[in-house]
Design an enzyme around this catalytic site. Sequence first.
Site, mmCIF file in Angstrom:
data_model
loop_
_atom_site.group_PDB
_atom_site.id
_atom_site.type_symbol
_atom_site.label_atom_id
_atom_site.label_comp_id
_atom_site.label_asym_id
_atom_site.label_seq_id
_atom_site.Cartn_x
_atom_site.Cartn_y
_atom_site.Cartn_z
ATOM 1 C CB SER A 147 -16.899 -46.387 32.878
ATOM 2 O OG SER A 147 -16.391 -47.601 32.345
ATOM 3 C CE1 TYR A 173 -11.426 -44.775 34.318
ATOM 4 C CE2 TYR A 173 -12.240 -47.022 34.123
ATOM 5 C CZ TYR A 173 -12.222 -45.715 33.694
ATOM 6 O OH TYR A 173 -13.004 -45.345 32.628
#
Length: 267
Positions: A143, A156
């Site tokens: 990501s 995260y």
Amino acid sequence: MAVTSAETARPLALVTGASSGIGYELARLFAQDGYDLLIAADQPAIVEAKQSLEGLGVQVTALQLDLSKVEAVDELYAAAAGRPIDALAANAGHGLGHAFLDQDWNDIMHVVNTNITGTIRLLYKVGAEMRTRGRGKILLTGSIAGLMPGSFQAVYNGTKAFVDSFSFALRNELKDTDVSVTVLMPGPVDTEFFERADMLDTSVGQSKDKSDPADVAKTGYEAMKRGDGDVVAGLKNKLQAAMAAVTPQTALAEMHRGMAEPGSGKN
């Protein structure tokens, strides 16, 4: 149920997080290219995904598993029943909103164990097999979140920073083999991610400017087929990734706060 050992000319792809979103779309692309599938997710929708993908004329084995658990990863790998895994799309992952000190410890560890521990255990098993056989393709879903401090999403973003970094290291270690490693780095994608991460009241959670998971999957899949090291999905995300490389970390953390702080979507 294990993948059958019957002789077949079709290659086999293992896709995690395949019940919906990017993972399902990746599985669909593999099927369209003639791969049989071994798919897994922690959601019951993996059954419907299996039925849909079988409609593309390939063999599909689906398991509902919590890949934060070591024994679940081992069960998934064993389901290949010794059949060579030609491609691995390690896509399973979870998010977690709110401030770190307000999060439940068990939720924190579930994210860490899904995004990191389960992922690298599967890579350890499948990657070793590929190296011995002398070929294979690995696609990791990282990501652009891994490129910046994730205020109100700290765990995260930290796990995705690990995945992004790990992919480049593993690629380098395998550079003299025919095993390729690619990391797909999307930005916000229009999936159930934000609902499951309890981030629907945030600016990023309410944004209408999220990427289509089918487009993101196609970008990653084509990069994997080419053997690219990394790919950022979407022009806006490419610009954000470039900006992250030259912006001070304190400024990036404040920017992320504006997107992910609870209630920011009401401003």
